[in-house]
Design a protein around this motif. Sequence first.
Motif, PDB file in Angstrom:
ATOM      1  N   LYS A   1      -1.896  -5.377   0.792  1.00 48.08           N
ATOM      2  CA  LYS A   1      -2.433  -5.887  -0.471  1.00 48.08           C
ATOM      3  C   LYS A   1      -2.853  -4.740  -1.392  1.00 48.08           C
ATOM      4  O   LYS A   1      -2.637  -4.786  -2.611  1.00 48.08           O
ATOM      5  CB  LYS A   1      -3.613  -6.813  -0.190  1.00 48.08           C
ATOM      6  N   SER A   2      -3.439  -3.711  -0.817  1.00 44.25           N
ATOM      7  CA  SER A   2      -3.875  -2.581  -1.646  1.00 44.25           C
ATOM      8  C   SER A   2      -2.673  -1.807  -2.185  1.00 44.25           C
ATOM      9  O   SER A   2      -2.670  -1.372  -3.342  1.00 44.25           O
ATOM     10  CB  SER A   2      -4.791  -1.651  -0.852  1.00 44.25           C
ATOM     11  N   LEU A   3      -1.624  -1.640  -1.359  1.00 41.89           N
ATOM     12  CA  LEU A   3      -0.419  -0.940  -1.804  1.00 41.89           C
ATOM     13  C   LEU A   3       0.229  -1.683  -2.972  1.00 41.89           C
ATOM     14  O   LEU A   3       0.734  -1.076  -3.915  1.00 41.89           O
ATOM     15  CB  LEU A   3       0.572  -0.804  -0.650  1.00 41.89           C
ATOM     16  N   GLY A   4       0.174  -3.023  -2.917  1.00 44.77           N
ATOM     17  CA  GLY A   4       0.749  -3.811  -3.988  1.00 44.77           C
ATOM     18  C   GLY A   4       0.023  -3.660  -5.309  1.00 44.77           C
ATOM     19  O   GLY A   4       0.537  -4.039  -6.366  1.00 44.77           O
ATOM     20  N   ARG A   5      -1.184  -3.126  -5.282  1.00 45.83           N
ATOM     21  CA  ARG A   5      -1.943  -2.959  -6.518  1.00 45.83           C
ATOM     22  C   ARG A   5      -1.547  -1.690  -7.289  1.00 45.83           C
ATOM     23  O   ARG A   5      -2.116  -1.407  -8.344  1.00 45.83           O
ATOM     24  CB  ARG A   5      -3.446  -2.926  -6.211  1.00 45.83           C
ATOM     25  N   ILE A   6      -0.606  -0.944  -6.755  1.00 44.19           N
ATOM     26  CA  ILE A   6      -0.091   0.205  -7.512  1.00 44.19           C
ATOM     27  C   ILE A   6       0.874  -0.345  -8.557  1.00 44.19           C
ATOM     28  O   ILE A   6       1.979  -0.766  -8.233  1.00 44.19           O
ATOM     29  CB  ILE A   6       0.625   1.218  -6.598  1.00 44.19           C
ATOM     30  N   SER A   7       0.446  -0.387  -9.787  1.00 44.73           N
ATOM     31  CA  SER A   7       1.295  -0.922 -10.848  1.00 44.73           C
ATOM     32  C   SER A   7       2.215   0.166 -11.382  1.00 44.73           C
ATOM     33  O   SER A   7       1.998   1.361 -11.166  1.00 44.73           O
ATOM     34  CB  SER A   7       0.428  -1.472 -11.981  1.00 44.73           C
ATOM     35  N   SER A   8       3.254  -0.266 -12.090  1.00 47.37           N
ATOM     36  CA  SER A   8       4.212   0.688 -12.637  1.00 47.37           C
ATOM     37  C   SER A   8       4.824   0.124 -13.901  1.00 47.37           C
ATOM     38  O   SER A   8       4.753  -1.083 -14.162  1.00 47.37           O
ATOM     39  CB  SER A   8       5.312   0.992 -11.606  1.00 47.37           C
TER      40      SER A   8
ATOM     41  N   ALA B   1       5.944  -1.952 -21.002  1.00 47.25           N
ATOM     42  CA  ALA B   1       5.960  -3.119 -20.111  1.00 47.25           C
ATOM     43  C   ALA B   1       5.522  -2.683 -18.724  1.00 47.25           C
ATOM     44  O   ALA B   1       5.922  -1.614 -18.239  1.00 47.25           O
ATOM     45  CB  ALA B   1       7.356  -3.727 -20.059  1.00 47.25           C
ATOM     46  N   VAL B   2       4.684  -3.503 -18.072  1.00 47.84           N
ATOM     47  CA  VAL B   2       4.113  -3.132 -16.772  1.00 47.84           C
ATOM     48  C   VAL B   2       4.535  -4.137 -15.710  1.00 47.84           C
ATOM     49  O   VAL B   2       4.575  -5.345 -15.949  1.00 47.84           O
ATOM     50  CB  VAL B   2       2.571  -3.058 -16.852  1.00 47.84           C
ATOM     51  N   HIS B   3       4.856  -3.614 -14.531  1.00 53.76           N
ATOM     52  CA  HIS B   3       5.248  -4.446 -13.395  1.00 53.76           C
ATOM     53  C   HIS B   3       4.096  -4.479 -12.385  1.00 53.76           C
ATOM     54  O   HIS B   3       3.623  -3.435 -11.937  1.00 53.76           O
ATOM     55  CB  HIS B   3       6.501  -3.851 -12.741  1.00 53.76           C
ATOM     56  N   HIS B   4       3.618  -5.685 -12.027  1.00 51.67           N
ATOM     57  CA  HIS B   4       2.542  -5.853 -11.049  1.00 51.67           C
ATOM     58  C   HIS B   4       3.095  -6.560  -9.810  1.00 51.67           C
ATOM     59  O   HIS B   4       3.863  -7.508  -9.922  1.00 51.67           O
ATOM     60  CB  HIS B   4       1.397  -6.690 -11.635  1.00 51.67           C
ATOM     61  N   ARG B   5       2.673  -6.102  -8.643  1.00 50.36           N
ATOM     62  CA  ARG B   5       3.025  -6.767  -7.386  1.00 50.36           C
ATOM     63  C   ARG B   5       1.737  -7.206  -6.691  1.00 50.36           C
ATOM     64  O   ARG B   5       0.667  -6.665  -6.940  1.00 50.36           O
ATOM     65  CB  ARG B   5       3.796  -5.816  -6.465  1.00 50.36           C
ATOM     66  N   LYS B   6       1.889  -8.167  -5.762  1.00 50.86           N
ATOM     67  CA  LYS B   6       0.749  -8.583  -4.953  1.00 50.86           C
ATOM     68  C   LYS B   6       0.805  -7.963  -3.558  1.00 50.86           C
ATOM     69  O   LYS B   6      -0.221  -7.743  -2.933  1.00 50.86           O
ATOM     70  CB  LYS B   6       0.704 -10.107  -4.845  1.00 50.86           C
ATOM     71  N   ILE B   7       2.019  -7.724  -3.087  1.00 55.93           N
ATOM     72  CA  ILE B   7       2.218  -7.164  -1.749  1.00 55.93           C
ATOM     73  C   ILE B   7       3.048  -5.897  -1.881  1.00 55.93           C
ATOM     74  O   ILE B   7       4.023  -5.859  -2.637  1.00 55.93           O
ATOM     75  CB  ILE B   7       2.945  -8.167  -0.820  1.00 55.93           C
ATOM     76  N   GLY B   8       2.703  -4.860  -1.137  1.00 52.47           N
ATOM     77  CA  GLY B   8       3.346  -3.566  -1.315  1.00 52.47           C
ATOM     78  C   GLY B   8       4.494  -3.274  -0.381  1.00 52.47           C
ATOM     79  O   GLY B   8       5.003  -2.154  -0.382  1.00 52.47           O
ATOM     80  N   ASN B   9       4.957  -4.277   0.420  1.00 51.62           N
ATOM     81  CA  ASN B   9       6.033  -3.968   1.368  1.00 51.62           C
ATOM     82  C   ASN B   9       7.387  -4.504   0.932  1.00 51.62           C
ATOM     83  O   ASN B   9       8.332  -4.553   1.698  1.00 51.62           O
ATOM     84  CB  ASN B   9       5.684  -4.480   2.776  1.00 51.62           C
ATOM     85  N   HIS B  10       7.481  -4.990  -0.316  1.00 50.83           N
ATOM     86  CA  HIS B  10       8.773  -5.385  -0.875  1.00 50.83           C
ATOM     87  C   HIS B  10       8.625  -5.464  -2.387  1.00 50.83           C
ATOM     88  O   HIS B  10       7.524  -5.437  -2.931  1.00 50.83           O
ATOM     89  CB  HIS B  10       9.249  -6.722  -0.302  1.00 50.83           C
ATOM     90  N   TYR B  11       9.785  -5.545  -3.087  1.00 44.47           N
ATOM     91  CA  TYR B  11       9.746  -5.641  -4.549  1.00 44.47           C
ATOM     92  C   TYR B  11       9.100  -6.959  -4.965  1.00 44.47           C
ATOM     93  O   TYR B  11       9.302  -7.979  -4.353  1.00 44.47           O
ATOM     94  CB  TYR B  11      11.167  -5.580  -5.131  1.00 44.47           C
TER      95      TYR B  11
END
Length: 584
Positions: free
Chosen positions: A432-439, A574-584
């Motif tokens: 969950k924390s890895l997914g908070r790395i936005s790009s 434009a920013v991409h946010h994820r919830k989980i960091g183990n997949h796109y």
Amino acid sequence: MVALTQSTQITNPARLTVETIEIAEQTTAIRCLDWDRERFDVEFGLQNGTTYNSFLIEGEKVALIDTSHRKFEQLYLEVITGLIDVNKIDYLVVSHTEPDHSGLIKDILQLAPDIIIVGAKVAIQFLENMVHQPFDSMVIKSGQRLDLGNGHELEFVSAPNLHWPDTIFTYDHKTSVLYTCDVFGMHYCDDRTFDENFTAIEKDFQYYYDCLMGPNARSVLSALKRIDKLTIGIVATGHGPLLQHHIPEWIGRYQNWSLEQAKTEKLVALFYVEDYGYSEELVRAIAHGSARTNVAVELVDINNAEPQEVREIVAQAAGLVIGMPPQSNVVAQAALNTILAAVHNKQAIGLLESGGGEDEPVYPLRNKFQELGLTEAFPPILIKETPSKITEQLCDEAGTDLGQWLNRERQSRTVGERTIKQIKSIDNELEKSLGRISSGLYIITAKKGEVQSAMLASWVIQASLVPLGVAIAVAKDRAIESLMHVGDRFVLNVLEEGRYQGLMKHFLKRFAPGADRFAGVKTYPAASNESPILAEALAYMECEITTRMDCGDHWVIYSTIQTGRVAQVNALTAVHHRKIGNHY
């Protein structure tokens, strides 16, 4: 065996030395020892340096097998001119054209312009683009022999994809020395010429296999089969110590490791007719694209393959590619019948014309495979004119599509495993924390000559201030990967918040091999290399690649920025946010 001549020259603080030693009758090894090298390409972090080995055979005629790395230019040329009048060398055998073995070929040609370069067809083609001067050449095939006199009869053994497409072995029937270039080698540098200290080098031997040979395990097995009947007294490798004391053990390890590796690999078998049209050239481009997706590839010249060998390869293959043979070739027609009899409906098939003028018609053969239930991995590739770089890219992308299709079950299982994992670890703080790395959201566009490509990217960061540089992660199976090597240039297009959906939807589409990815998109060319700049992008930067790092399923590509411009100063990326960091 007694060393009749031996010398070592030390030159500079980098500790580059050269050893010459007679390893067999009228046969001298020239070993360039690079004691302090810490890295070899992106694959190897070196702990024991490396060596570049070259060999001189003096019969009635003289053959030099390989040269050395360019960093040894002065030392190597001093040593070899001290051993022999270079103008008396009749042949230069090129085991393969990787620069660490062929880096001084141009220098040798300048000293001895009448020397005959001996190598596989692909090697000679590569060299024509490397040395930029005319030279005499001899194209050899597996099993062909070259008589040097005094009993030195050289037999050549094809070993493609180990680890370059043009690799050959050379076997001297007088001395029982097998010259293998990279195969059975290792990055290990010490004063011992041979492998008497088994335990000291076995880890480096396996590390080298894992990095370079393991990904081509089936090609290793094919090469081992071709040398099985040879009586081998010395394995003269291109890197590290020569093998003499434990040859059965070394070869046995290659055999066992490769058998184990081959069990888990998807195989693409590519059938072609050597010296007919553009068959081999196009099939190799498809093989390159397939290999990018982490499947095994095996090229088969159906003129020289036994029916039983064809049946075995077809039975093992998950995907098949056939370059159309000439209709008048009886052997090739028999091979096609063998392939048709051996296929099954879980395989994928791809067909292409060879452009030789007498090609077997594609569509009747296509219909037969479809009736047998095979899946077409890509539409037939029809060659109506001399292939260009665009044709080569089309074939490369077709190979990528084939490899991705073969991996669909593996990917499906992986997605399922990830879904289960996510359910089980919904409270896993790491993911969950890895997914908070936005790009941000970006479109990478690249062009090299006539070929251009693009991809949507989100793994992009600024990586340095001096010089200004960015790092980008590119999946290894992306079509654009072939345009993203050191020295290549591309454009990083930055997408704008609230205005990116159209471009994102367009570049997320699945494009057919060779399709124009920019059709319907407004672009203009970059000044540095004409890579497309997207007119609707918020900003762009023109970049040049300086480094590639292997990071598992991605390459991390570092590039310096040459120039850039912002179209809308006050707009946001434009920013991409994820919830989980183990997949796109």
